[in-house]
Design a protein around this motif. Structure first.
Motif, PDB file in Angstrom:
ATOM      1  N   ALA A   1       0.856  -1.181   0.000  1.00 16.95           N
ATOM      2  CA  ALA A   1       0.000   0.000   0.000  1.00 16.95           C
ATOM      3  C   ALA A   1       0.883   1.219   0.000  1.00 16.95           C
ATOM      4  O   ALA A   1       2.046   1.154   0.384  1.00 16.95           O
ATOM      5  CB  ALA A   1      -0.909   0.018   1.227  1.00 16.95           C
TER       6      ALA A   1
ATOM      7  N   VAL B   1      -6.304  -9.231   2.720  1.00 15.55           N
ATOM      8  CA  VAL B   1      -5.321  -8.264   3.193  1.00 15.55           C
ATOM      9  C   VAL B   1      -6.052  -6.974   3.535  1.00 15.55           C
ATOM     10  O   VAL B   1      -6.918  -6.522   2.774  1.00 15.55           O
ATOM     11  CB  VAL B   1      -4.234  -8.023   2.126  1.00 15.55           C
ATOM     12  CG1 VAL B   1      -3.265  -6.939   2.556  1.00 15.55           C
ATOM     13  CG2 VAL B   1      -3.493  -9.331   1.836  1.00 15.55           C
TER      14      VAL B   1
ATOM     15  N   ASP C   1      -7.380  -3.346   3.945  1.00 14.87           N
ATOM     16  CA  ASP C   1      -7.411  -2.046   3.283  1.00 14.87           C
ATOM     17  C   ASP C   1      -7.224  -0.994   4.375  1.00 14.87           C
ATOM     18  O   ASP C   1      -7.958  -0.979   5.367  1.00 14.87           O
ATOM     19  CB  ASP C   1      -8.759  -1.868   2.590  1.00 14.87           C
ATOM     20  CG  ASP C   1      -8.916  -0.529   1.898  1.00 14.87           C
ATOM     21  OD1 ASP C   1      -8.204   0.436   2.246  1.00 14.87           O
ATOM     22  OD2 ASP C   1      -9.794  -0.416   1.018  1.00 14.87           O
TER      23      ASP C   1
ATOM     24  N   PRO D   1      -1.743  -3.259   6.139  1.00 13.97           N
ATOM     25  CA  PRO D   1      -2.182  -4.275   5.173  1.00 13.97           C
ATOM     26  C   PRO D   1      -1.371  -5.567   5.235  1.00 13.97           C
ATOM     27  O   PRO D   1      -0.430  -5.774   4.469  1.00 13.97           O
ATOM     28  CB  PRO D   1      -2.033  -3.572   3.824  1.00 13.97           C
ATOM     29  CG  PRO D   1      -1.007  -2.519   4.043  1.00 13.97           C
ATOM     30  CD  PRO D   1      -1.186  -2.060   5.453  1.00 13.97           C
TER      31      PRO D   1
ATOM     32  N   TRP E   1      -9.752 -12.078  -2.967  1.00 17.43           N
ATOM     33  CA  TRP E   1      -8.589 -11.459  -2.317  1.00 17.43           C
ATOM     34  C   TRP E   1      -7.258 -12.020  -2.826  1.00 17.43           C
ATOM     35  O   TRP E   1      -6.193 -11.652  -2.323  1.00 17.43           O
ATOM     36  CB  TRP E   1      -8.676 -11.603  -0.811  1.00 17.43           C
ATOM     37  CG  TRP E   1      -8.662 -12.993  -0.229  1.00 17.43           C
ATOM     38  CD1 TRP E   1      -7.661 -13.931  -0.333  1.00 17.43           C
ATOM     39  CD2 TRP E   1      -9.677 -13.597   0.584  1.00 17.43           C
ATOM     40  NE1 TRP E   1      -7.992 -15.070   0.352  1.00 17.43           N
ATOM     41  CE2 TRP E   1      -9.227 -14.901   0.939  1.00 17.43           C
ATOM     42  CE3 TRP E   1     -10.916 -13.172   1.065  1.00 17.43           C
ATOM     43  CZ2 TRP E   1      -9.968 -15.767   1.727  1.00 17.43           C
ATOM     44  CZ3 TRP E   1     -11.657 -14.044   1.849  1.00 17.43           C
ATOM     45  CH2 TRP E   1     -11.194 -15.324   2.179  1.00 17.43           C
TER      46      TRP E   1
ATOM     47  N   THR F   1      -5.345 -11.569  -5.486  1.00 17.55           N
ATOM     48  CA  THR F   1      -4.339 -10.641  -6.004  1.00 17.55           C
ATOM     49  C   THR F   1      -3.621  -9.933  -4.869  1.00 17.55           C
ATOM     50  O   THR F   1      -2.380  -9.852  -4.846  1.00 17.55           O
ATOM     51  CB  THR F   1      -4.989  -9.611  -6.939  1.00 17.55           C
ATOM     52  OG1 THR F   1      -5.574 -10.290  -8.055  1.00 17.55           O
ATOM     53  CG2 THR F   1      -3.954  -8.611  -7.445  1.00 17.55           C
ATOM     54  N   ASP F   2      -4.383  -9.422  -3.902  1.00 13.39           N
ATOM     55  CA  ASP F   2      -3.777  -8.741  -2.753  1.00 13.39           C
ATOM     56  C   ASP F   2      -2.928  -9.706  -1.925  1.00 13.39           C
ATOM     57  O   ASP F   2      -1.848  -9.345  -1.446  1.00 13.39           O
ATOM     58  CB  ASP F   2      -4.866  -8.139  -1.856  1.00 13.39           C
ATOM     59  CG  ASP F   2      -5.633  -7.014  -2.529  1.00 13.39           C
ATOM     60  OD1 ASP F   2      -5.098  -6.431  -3.499  1.00 13.39           O
ATOM     61  OD2 ASP F   2      -6.758  -6.721  -2.085  1.00 13.39           O
TER      62      ASP F   2
END
Length: 415
Positions: A10, A189, A191, A202, A397, A399-400
């Protein structure tokens, strides 16, 4: 275009801070595989050389014990080689007398006479002022974590590191094993828009790290002003090992975490704190028993029909002695993990939320949408409300989580 580790997680935070590993060696370099030795054991065996000439304060709770079940504060206080001058208590308190959402306040410890300062819900400058007032040069952290983002001790670690940096104090983390293994990170994860004391930064819902690894991650990725950090690693622990392989005594890190089996399911079933169902507080099996008035066998049947790996669900009835449905008999399920190697606590928690909602007409989210704080965004709640299945929710979720896993890899101390 190349991405920094920090940007993968992030935007925000300060420069990377260096981490000194103390006089420790990774588990992979420790000859043989005997009993696990904690960071504190290794510190003491070295004659507290890492703390020589320093006025020391320690952030700890009942889990800060030696293998023969003595508390490390009592041990250090009696040893002239270390100048221990203060104790800092987290949620539930230094001696563990407070329930969830409580602490012990400021007092002098009857056993040692040491001043005990309350860190709970303090951060930033107010917490830095506590460290300054205590007169310490070095803040030591030694608390057993359970591997879940919303377990508050890791954010006590984070807040204390940030405050120590503000106060110009040195920070030493004494490591302990992750009781549910450190094999992999799982779940959504956070935000940052949903940051609270159950998730400041995160990281994944089940982070798969030890507190020393998390401290390095916090210092390198998130703290605006990195602290002067040193860690003392455990030896003899391998990432794939559960707590019962360590040879260490288990002390409940909080009143509703009585066993390592509780910790195994917690990163998934704690999500029921965000609903109107009981998460089993007030029973002898918190987070393994879930239920509410009006639920019957249909929930267990629906949950078993999902075929979730490593777990079975038993129709269960119980009467909590406190918390939700106090003194009332409720129906629900008990989790029975029969293959912990394949068990995925977060996927299981999602499956249980979906089937609770579909099999019981009384299901509701907590009015304050606490589920969003626990999962780290609105995504899980809105997908489940829209009728999504387990695979769709979990896939949302990925990708994160993949990005977090890449960052996490840089900070792992054990193999």
């Amino acid at each position: 275009m190349s991405l920094s580790r920090r940007s993968l997680l992030a935007a925000g935070g300060g420069a990377l801070g260096a981490v000194t590993a103390g006089a420790a060696t990774p588990a992979s370099a420790a000859g043989g595989h005997g009993r696990v030795r904690t960071g504190f054991e290794r510190l003491a065996a070295d004659g507290y050389a890492l703390l020589a000439g320093e006025r020391v304060g320690i952030v700890t709770n009942p889990t800060g014990i030696t293998p023969d079940a003595r508390h490390i504060v009592d041990v250090m206080h009696a040893d002239e080689r270390v100048d221990l001058v203060a104790v800092f208590g987290p949620e539930h308190g230094f001696r563990g007398t407070a329930q969830a959402g409580g602490s012990e306040g400021r007092y002098d410890d009857p056993a040692t006479g040491l001043p005990v300062y309350d860190t709970y819900l303090k951060s930033g400058r107010p917490l830095a002022d506590v460290f300054t007032a205590s007169g310490v040069d070095t803040v030591v952290f030694d608390i057993q974590d359970v591997g879940a983002r919303f377990y508050t001790y890791i954010w006590t670690l984070y807040d204390c590191m940030a405050a120590a940096a503000l106060a110009g104090k040195r920070f030493v983390v004494l490591d302990r094993p992750n009781p549910v293994t450190g094999r992999v990170a799982l779940g959504p994860v956070l935000d940052r828009a949903f940051a609270t004391f159950v998730g400041r930064e995160p990281i994944a819902q089940a982070h798969g790290m030890t507190v020393a690894e998390l401290a390095a991650l916090f210092n390198g990725e998130f703290l605006a002003a990195p602290v002067a950090l040193e860690t003392v690693r455990t030896t003899g622990w391998r990432r794939a090992e559960f707590f019962d392989a360590t040879g260490l005594p288990w002390v409940p890190p909080s009143p509703n975490m009585p066993t390592p089996e509780t910790a195994l399911v917690y990163s998934g079933t704690c999500l029921f704190e965000g609903t109107n169902l009981s998460e089993g507080r007030g029973t002898t099996r918190p987070f393994e028993l879930l239920g509410a008035e009006g639920i019957d066998r249909r929930w267990a049947e629906a949950a078993n029909a999902l075929g979730l790996p490593g777990v079975r669900f038993r129709e269960a009835y119980f009467a909590p002695t406190f918390s939700k449905f106090q003194g009332k008999t409720v129906g629900g399920v008990q989790l029975h993990v029969d293959d912990r190697e394949s068990f995925d606590p977060v996927r299981t928690g999602i499956g249980l939320l979906i089937t609770a909602r579909s099999s019981w007409s009384g299901f509701a989210w907590r009015a304050d949408n606490w589920i969003d704080k626990l999962t780290g965004s609105t995504r899980v709640r809105t997908l489940i409300d829209a009728g999504a299945g387990v695979d769709e929710v979990v896939g949302a979720w990925e990708t994160d989580l993949t990005a977090f896993r890449a960052v996490r890899e840089e900070y792992l101390l054990y193999r």
